[in-house]
Write a protein that holds these residues in place. Structure first.
Motif, PDB file in Angstrom:
ATOM      1  N   UNK A 118     -11.428 -12.459   7.018  1.00 20.28           N
ATOM      2  CA  UNK A 118     -10.476 -13.448   7.521  1.00 20.28           C
ATOM      3  C   UNK A 118     -10.664 -13.645   9.022  1.00 20.28           C
ATOM      4  N   UNK A 119     -10.878 -12.548   9.762  1.00 17.34           N
ATOM      5  CA  UNK A 119     -11.108 -12.660  11.206  1.00 17.34           C
ATOM      6  C   UNK A 119     -12.388 -13.437  11.476  1.00 17.34           C
ATOM      7  N   UNK A 120     -13.457 -13.119  10.752  1.00 16.46           N
ATOM      8  CA  UNK A 120     -14.736 -13.815  10.938  1.00 16.46           C
ATOM      9  C   UNK A 120     -14.605 -15.305  10.620  1.00 16.46           C
ATOM     10  N   UNK A 121     -13.989 -15.626   9.488  1.00 17.69           N
ATOM     11  CA  UNK A 121     -13.813 -17.034   9.098  1.00 17.69           C
ATOM     12  C   UNK A 121     -12.949 -17.784  10.104  1.00 17.69           C
ATOM     13  N   UNK A 122     -11.868 -17.157  10.545  1.00 18.46           N
ATOM     14  CA  UNK A 122     -10.982 -17.810  11.511  1.00 18.46           C
ATOM     15  C   UNK A 122     -11.677 -18.075  12.834  1.00 18.46           C
ATOM     16  N   UNK A 123     -12.455 -17.100  13.303  1.00 21.48           N
ATOM     17  CA  UNK A 123     -13.174 -17.286  14.571  1.00 21.48           C
ATOM     18  C   UNK A 123     -14.235 -18.373  14.453  1.00 21.48           C
ATOM     19  N   UNK A 124     -14.999 -18.350  13.380  1.00 23.92           N
ATOM     20  CA  UNK A 124     -16.047 -19.364  13.213  1.00 23.92           C
ATOM     21  C   UNK A 124     -15.446 -20.757  13.029  1.00 23.92           C
ATOM     22  N   UNK A 125     -14.301 -20.833  12.371  1.00 25.11           N
ATOM     23  CA  UNK A 125     -13.628 -22.124  12.228  1.00 25.11           C
ATOM     24  C   UNK A 125     -13.183 -22.621  13.612  1.00 25.11           C
ATOM     25  N   UNK A 126     -12.706 -21.709  14.424  1.00 28.19           N
ATOM     26  CA  UNK A 126     -12.269 -22.063  15.785  1.00 28.19           C
ATOM     27  C   UNK A 126     -13.447 -22.517  16.645  1.00 28.19           C
TER      28      UNK A 126
END
Length: 176
Positions: A118-126
């Motif tokens: 979730x952290x990885x996906x959220x950061x890459x989305x950002x």
């Protein structure tokens, strides 16, 4: 005596022939150049210790202390306007405070792999690109407000203590 010498020569010839053919038939290990190039394009980014309030009924119940580290794409990270550690800290506030990803009341149900994902996906989305390749958890702690206000020894609960891979000296000297 001649039979003994003949047997020795025969064993020597068989041994040399088997070594020759085994070396001839052995193939060199295949090197995945694409994977090696991807790995060379990555850098290690150490995150800051982030203190996040855990808001519950009636106010702040405690504080979640996290320290994460990341493997990021050097080229894509260099294109970012805001420095990577500051953007990561901001996104952690959004993810952890806004979405209630960690239930401190039930620490045994914490799913580390889901948290990393979730952290990885959220950061890459950002970022709008695949900047973050891996998320490493150094430590996640929870401190109650009571233990912060009147700190008796060891009232905090360590939810998780992880290990971060050793960073090469070149990555340390780059300032990231």
């Amino acid at each position: 005596m001649i039979k003994l010498i003949g047997t020795g020569v025969w064993v020597l010839a068989i041994t040399l022939a088997s070594v020759y053919f085994s070396l001839k038939m052995a193939s060199a290990p295949k090197v995945d150049t694409a994977a090696a190039e991807r790995e060379a394009a990555m850098e290690f980014v150490s995150g800051y210790t982030t203190t996040l309030p855990v808001i519950g009924e009636g106010g702040v119940n405690g504080y979640l202390l996290t320290k994460l580290a990341y493997k990021a794409n050097k080229d894509l990270a260099a294109k970012q306007v805001v420095p990577l550690p500051q953007m990561i800290t901001d996104e952690l506030y959004t993810l952890l405070v806004g979405q209630k990803m960690i239930d401190v009341a039930n620490a045994g149900s914490f799913d580390l792999e889901a948290f990393r994902g979730i952290v990885k996906e959220g950061l890459n989305r950002r970022f709008g690109e695949e900047v973050i390749a891996e998320v490493y958890v150094e430590q996640i702690d929870y401190l109650t407000t009571a233990s912060v206000e009147n700190p008796p020894p060891k009232k905090g609960v360590t939810l998780l203590k992880g290990e971060v891979p050793v960073v090469e000296t070149e990555a340390k000297s780059s300032g990231h």
